[in-house]
Design a protein around this motif. Structure first.
Motif, PDB file in Angstrom:
ATOM      1  N   LYS A   1      13.712  -8.823  -0.248  1.00 29.07           N
ATOM      2  CA  LYS A   1      12.253  -8.643  -0.251  1.00 29.07           C
ATOM      3  C   LYS A   1      11.682  -8.489   1.164  1.00 29.07           C
ATOM      4  N   ILE A   2      12.458  -8.809   2.173  1.00 27.81           N
ATOM      5  CA  ILE A   2      11.910  -8.727   3.535  1.00 27.81           C
ATOM      6  C   ILE A   2      11.441  -7.300   3.880  1.00 27.81           C
ATOM      7  N   PRO A   3      12.173  -6.248   3.528  1.00 27.99           N
ATOM      8  CA  PRO A   3      11.698  -4.897   3.909  1.00 27.99           C
ATOM      9  C   PRO A   3      10.606  -4.329   2.994  1.00 27.99           C
ATOM     10  N   GLU A   4      10.159  -5.063   2.003  1.00 26.03           N
ATOM     11  CA  GLU A   4       9.278  -4.525   0.958  1.00 26.03           C
ATOM     12  C   GLU A   4       8.085  -3.704   1.476  1.00 26.03           C
ATOM     13  N   PRO A   5       7.306  -4.197   2.458  1.00 29.25           N
ATOM     14  CA  PRO A   5       6.126  -3.416   2.880  1.00 29.25           C
ATOM     15  C   PRO A   5       6.464  -2.064   3.491  1.00 29.25           C
ATOM     16  N   LEU A   6       7.703  -1.895   3.984  1.00 34.75           N
ATOM     17  CA  LEU A   6       8.100  -0.608   4.572  1.00 34.75           C
ATOM     18  C   LEU A   6       8.034   0.501   3.524  1.00 34.75           C
ATOM     19  N   GLN A   7       8.200   0.103   2.261  1.00 31.10           N
ATOM     20  CA  GLN A   7       8.256   1.107   1.190  1.00 31.10           C
ATOM     21  C   GLN A   7       6.883   1.480   0.644  1.00 31.10           C
ATOM     22  N   VAL A   8       5.832   0.827   1.124  1.00 29.09           N
ATOM     23  CA  VAL A   8       4.482   1.090   0.596  1.00 29.09           C
ATOM     24  C   VAL A   8       3.725   1.932   1.616  1.00 29.09           C
ATOM     25  N   ARG A   9       3.361   3.160   1.252  1.00 26.92           N
ATOM     26  CA  ARG A   9       2.701   4.069   2.190  1.00 26.92           C
ATOM     27  C   ARG A   9       1.222   3.730   2.346  1.00 26.92           C
ATOM     28  N   LYS A  10       0.575   3.409   1.225  1.00 25.24           N
ATOM     29  CA  LYS A  10      -0.876   3.193   1.258  1.00 25.24           C
ATOM     30  C   LYS A  10      -1.192   1.898   2.016  1.00 25.24           C
ATOM     31  N   PRO A  11      -2.143   1.933   2.949  1.00 29.23           N
ATOM     32  CA  PRO A  11      -2.481   0.693   3.674  1.00 29.23           C
ATOM     33  C   PRO A  11      -2.925  -0.420   2.715  1.00 29.23           C
TER      34      PRO A  11
ATOM     35  N   THR B   1       4.846  -1.500  10.534  1.00 30.00           N
ATOM     36  CA  THR B   1       3.888  -1.031   9.521  1.00 30.00           C
ATOM     37  C   THR B   1       2.452  -1.335   9.959  1.00 30.00           C
ATOM     38  N   PRO B   2       2.021  -0.705  11.067  1.00 31.55           N
ATOM     39  CA  PRO B   2       0.652  -0.980  11.527  1.00 31.55           C
ATOM     40  C   PRO B   2      -0.411  -0.514  10.534  1.00 31.55           C
ATOM     41  N   ARG B   3      -0.017   0.297   9.540  1.00 29.23           N
ATOM     42  CA  ARG B   3      -0.993   0.725   8.525  1.00 29.23           C
ATOM     43  C   ARG B   3      -1.422  -0.447   7.632  1.00 29.23           C
ATOM     44  N   HIS B   4      -0.588  -1.473   7.547  1.00 29.22           N
ATOM     45  CA  HIS B   4      -0.910  -2.637   6.704  1.00 29.22           C
ATOM     46  C   HIS B   4      -1.557  -3.750   7.529  1.00 29.22           C
ATOM     47  N   THR B   5      -2.269  -4.625   6.821  1.00 31.92           N
ATOM     48  CA  THR B   5      -2.783  -5.859   7.428  1.00 31.92           C
ATOM     49  C   THR B   5      -2.068  -7.027   6.751  1.00 31.92           C
ATOM     50  N   TYR B   6      -1.713  -8.024   7.541  1.00 35.62           N
ATOM     51  CA  TYR B   6      -0.973  -9.166   7.015  1.00 35.62           C
ATOM     52  C   TYR B   6      -1.751 -10.454   7.248  1.00 35.62           C
ATOM     53  N   GLN B   7      -1.837 -11.258   6.203  1.00 29.67           N
ATOM     54  CA  GLN B   7      -2.555 -12.530   6.295  1.00 29.67           C
ATOM     55  C   GLN B   7      -1.548 -13.668   6.088  1.00 29.67           C
ATOM     56  N   ILE B   8      -1.386 -14.453   7.129  1.00 30.99           N
ATOM     57  CA  ILE B   8      -0.412 -15.561   7.090  1.00 30.99           C
ATOM     58  C   ILE B   8      -1.181 -16.870   7.148  1.00 30.99           C
ATOM     59  N   LEU B   9      -0.949 -17.701   6.148  1.00 30.19           N
ATOM     60  CA  LEU B   9      -1.676 -18.972   6.055  1.00 30.19           C
ATOM     61  C   LEU B   9      -0.654 -20.104   6.072  1.00 30.19           C
ATOM     62  N   THR B  10      -0.917 -21.122   6.902  1.00 28.00           N
ATOM     63  CA  THR B  10       0.056 -22.213   6.993  1.00 28.00           C
ATOM     64  C   THR B  10      -0.641 -23.571   7.061  1.00 28.00           C
ATOM     65  N   LYS B  11       0.111 -24.586   6.659  1.00 25.74           N
ATOM     66  CA  LYS B  11      -0.319 -25.965   6.916  1.00 25.74           C
ATOM     67  C   LYS B  11       0.523 -26.553   8.052  1.00 25.74           C
ATOM     68  N   ARG B  12       1.267 -25.705   8.724  1.00 24.51           N
ATOM     69  CA  ARG B  12       2.150 -26.150   9.820  1.00 24.51           C
ATOM     70  C   ARG B  12       1.854 -25.335  11.082  1.00 24.51           C
TER      71      ARG B  12
END
Ligand code: SF4
Length: 292
Positions: free
Chosen positions: A68-78, A109-120
């Motif tokens: 699953k790590i490469p998953e966003p590479l396969q999505v073209r749409k931002p 994949t600069p076309r995507h935005t990533y939201q990372i949420l942590t309690k650490r």
């Protein structure tokens, strides 16, 4: 690849499974309860939860789902990706090398935005603050490209549920990031005065599900008003299971549990769908400007 019910994201990117509880906000962890439902032999969460006297619990084991790590590479749409809704990327047992590979995908994949949420956030700060982190990440991109740091398409956030958890915000402020956000969900007590310099976005929500604790409207309003005053984007996600009762009494109040705050009957347990997401008659859907 999963679409998501998270109001502020388009998709989830779940290459990690498993976690361990760290604070009050974890008590009714949705991911933990969902995971336990799929923990039978051969199922995705087998071996990651156990049944304790208070119900399902994470057992602290983490599983990396390599494919699953490469998953966003396969999505073209931002897309706006929520990163790991079934774990915590900065859990102490997630190797930095795995995090490097995830950041390499985000860099590619600069076309995507990533939201990372942590309690650490202390581990997140340690990870992000290393001077040559971008070079370690670049090694996994298999290109000759420089990786900018912090990555402009990665938003870093912390979960906060009560005053004890506010120290997470201090660690976040200290972390290099293009966008910093705070998810205050479930909001369990008045947070008092907040200093939001360096913070771009605040999300507030109440708890839902079985045993949900109520969110006093005063606590949510106080955060909203502080965001407005300090020019920080505010997103009101949901009331959760409990909704404040205003002028119109519900049709069948006897069928719902009623709770009082300071002696006044103000909160009614109706479930999150009926409770909705209006606060003082309006929705708050602000986002950081980069995605406006
Ligand atoms: S840190 Fe997040 S995923 Fe982990 S137990 Fe707490 S709420 Fe659940």
């Amino acid at each position: 690849m999963a679409e998501t019910l998270i109001e502020w994201a388009d998709r989830v990117w779940n290459f990690l499974r498993g976690c361990s509880m760290v604070s009050e906000g974890c008590r009714h962890c949705y991911a933990m309860i969902m995971a336990h439902r799929f923990s039978g032999p051969g199922q995705a969460y087998e071996g990651l939860t156990e049944l304790g006297p208070k119900g399902p619990r994470w057992n602290g084991k983490i599983r990396v789902v390599e494919e699953k790590i490469p998953e966003p590479l396969q999505v073209r749409k931002p897309q706006r990706w929520f990163v790991n809704s079934m774990s915590d990327l900065f859990h102490e047992d997630v190797p930095f090398e795995v995090i490097d590979r995830a950041f390499a995908v985000m860099a590619l994949t600069p076309r995507h935005t990533y939201q990372i949420l942590t309690k650490r956030p202390w581990r997140m700060r340690e990870y992000c603050s290393l001077d040559w982190r971008n070079q370690l990440v670049a090694q996994h991109t298999q290109t000759m490209r420089m990786v900018p740091w912090p990555l402009p398409n990665v938003w870093l956030g912390v979960s906060v549920e009560n005053q004890d958890a506010l120290s997470r915000v201090d660690a976040l402020k200290d972390t290099p990031a293009a966008v910093r956000f705070i998810s205050i969900e479930p909001l369990l007590e008045d947070l008092g005065a907040l200093i939001l310099d360096g913070i771009h976005w605040v999300i507030v929500g109440g708890e839902s599900g079985r045993g949900a604790r109520l969110m006093d409207p005063k606590w949510a309003r106080s955060i909203r008003d502080q965001c407005v005053r300090q020019n920080v984007n505010f997103f009101f996600k949901q009331w959760g299971a409990w909704v404040p009762v205003y002028a119109d009494p519900p049709d069948e109040p006897a069928t719902h549990e009623l709770r009082t705050i300071d002696g006044a009957p103000v909160m009614l347990k109706v479930g999150k769908h009926q409770a909705g997401r209006l606060i003082d008659g309006r929705e708050w859907n602000e986002y950081p400007e980069v995605v406006a």
